[in-house]
Design an enzyme around this catalytic site. Structure first.
Site, mmCIF file in Angstrom:
data_model
loop_
_atom_site.group_PDB
_atom_site.id
_atom_site.type_symbol
_atom_site.label_atom_id
_atom_site.label_comp_id
_atom_site.label_asym_id
_atom_site.label_seq_id
_atom_site.Cartn_x
_atom_site.Cartn_y
_atom_site.Cartn_z
ATOM 1 N N CYS A 42 18.621 14.990 35.527
ATOM 2 C CA CYS A 42 18.012 15.006 36.858
ATOM 3 C C CYS A 42 17.754 13.561 37.315
ATOM 4 C CB CYS A 42 16.698 15.785 36.825
ATOM 5 S SG CYS A 42 15.923 15.931 38.463
ATOM 6 N N ASP A 44 15.223 12.533 38.710
ATOM 7 C CA ASP A 44 13.782 12.276 38.592
ATOM 8 C C ASP A 44 13.516 10.964 37.843
ATOM 9 O OD1 ASP A 44 11.010 12.407 37.545
ATOM 10 O OD2 ASP A 44 11.023 14.418 38.419
ATOM 11 N N ARG A 46 11.201 9.949 36.198
ATOM 12 C CA ARG A 46 10.468 10.042 34.933
ATOM 13 C C ARG A 46 11.348 10.464 33.762
ATOM 14 N NH1 ARG A 46 6.357 14.246 37.424
ATOM 15 N NH2 ARG A 46 8.403 14.938 38.163
ATOM 16 N N HIS A 98 14.432 19.209 33.003
ATOM 17 C CA HIS A 98 13.060 18.878 32.610
ATOM 18 C C HIS A 98 12.107 19.886 33.231
ATOM 19 C CE1 HIS A 98 11.776 16.939 36.494
ATOM 20 N NE2 HIS A 98 13.081 16.876 36.632
ATOM 21 N N CYS A 101 10.572 20.539 37.184
ATOM 22 C CA CYS A 101 11.562 19.861 38.044
ATOM 23 C C CYS A 101 11.326 20.207 39.515
ATOM 24 C CB CYS A 101 12.972 20.279 37.624
ATOM 25 S SG CYS A 101 14.276 19.498 38.611
HETATM 26 CO CO CO Z 1 14.107 17.229 38.329
#
Ligand code: CO
Length: 199
Positions: A42, A44, A46, A98, A101
Site C-alpha cells: 500500500c 500508506d 506508515r 496492512h 488500511c
Molecule cells: Co493502506
C-alpha cells in the site's frame, strides 16, 4: 533556500553515512541491482517496504499503490511484475496489506471520495466475493481488518493468473507468491499462509 531544503540536507547526510560505512556501497549499486524480492504494498506512508524488512537499497524491488491491488488491466503494476520476474528474476513476490488500511475502509463506507472510487471498486468486488463471511462480523474495525486480509489473498490470486507468472511457472522458474499483512500497532508482519508456486 527552498521549502524542502531539509530534505536535501538529510539526503546528503544519509549518503555520506552510507559511504563512510562502506566506500563501495554506491559504486556497487550503480552497476547493477539484483533484488530477490518484489514487494507490492500500500502507498500508506506508515508501511515502507525497505525499512520494515530491514533491507538496504538494492534488496527489494517495490511497487506500491492504494490498497496494494493487482488489477488485470493495470499496465503499471503488470509491467513491474514482468520486469521483476523476467529480467530481475526475483524469487519471491510479496503482497503486503496492512490492518486499518484507509483504501479498504473507504471501499466499505458507502461515501463518495471522487476519482479514487473507481480504483476502490475492485475492493468492493472482493467484499462481494466474500459477503457471507464478511457479514458475520459486526464490529466495524474487525470488518475492515478481515477485508484487508481477504484483499491480500485476492491479489495473490490475481498475480498467479498474470501471463507473466503463468509463463514463468511453465518454464519452471523458481518463484513464489506470498500474502502478508502488516500491523501498524506493533510493526509486525503476519503471514497469511497462502504462498503459491509451481510445485
Ligand atoms: Co493502506
Amino acid at each position: 533556500m527552498t521549502a524542502i531544503q531539509h530534505l536535501f540536507d538529510n539526503n546528503k547526510q544519509w549518503a555520506e553515512k552510507r559511504t563512510k560505512e562502506n566506500p563501495e556501497f554506491f559504486k556497487r549499486l550503480s552497476e547493477q541491482q539484483s533484488p530477490k524480492y518484489l514487494w507490492i504494498g500500500c502507498s500508506d506512508s506508515r508501511v515502507p517496504a525497505n525499512a520494515l524488512l530491514g533491507m538496504d537499497p538494492g534488496e527489494v524491488f517495490v511497487h506500491r499503490n492504494i490498497a496494494n491491488q493487482v488489477i488485470h488491466t493495470d499496465l503499471n503494476c503488470l509491467s513491474v511484475i514482468q520486469y521483476a520476474v523476467d529480467v530481475l528474476k526475483v524469487q519471491h513476490i510479496i503482497v503486503c496489506g496492512h490492518y486499518g488500511c484507509g483504501g479498504v475502509s473507504a471501499a466499505l463506507d458507502n461515501k463518495s471520495h471522487g476519482l479514487i472510487d473507481n480504483w476502490l471498486r475492485h475492493i468492493e468486488d472482493v467484499y462481494r466475493f466474500h459477503q457471507e463471511e464478511m457479514d458475520q462480523v459486526t464490529d466495524e474495525k474487525e470488518r475492515i481488518n478481515l477485508l484487508c486480509e481477504l484483499n491480500v489473498i485476492e491479489q495473490v490470486a490475481n498475480i498467479c493468473k498474470t501471463t507473466t507468472l503463468v509463463n514463468a511457472w511453465q518454464s519452471n522458474q523458481d518463484i513464489t507468491v506470498h500474502g502478508v499483512v502488516y500491523n501498524l500497532h506493533d510493526g509486525i508482519l503476519k503471514d497469511l499462509n497462502v504462498s503459491a508456486n509451481s510445485k
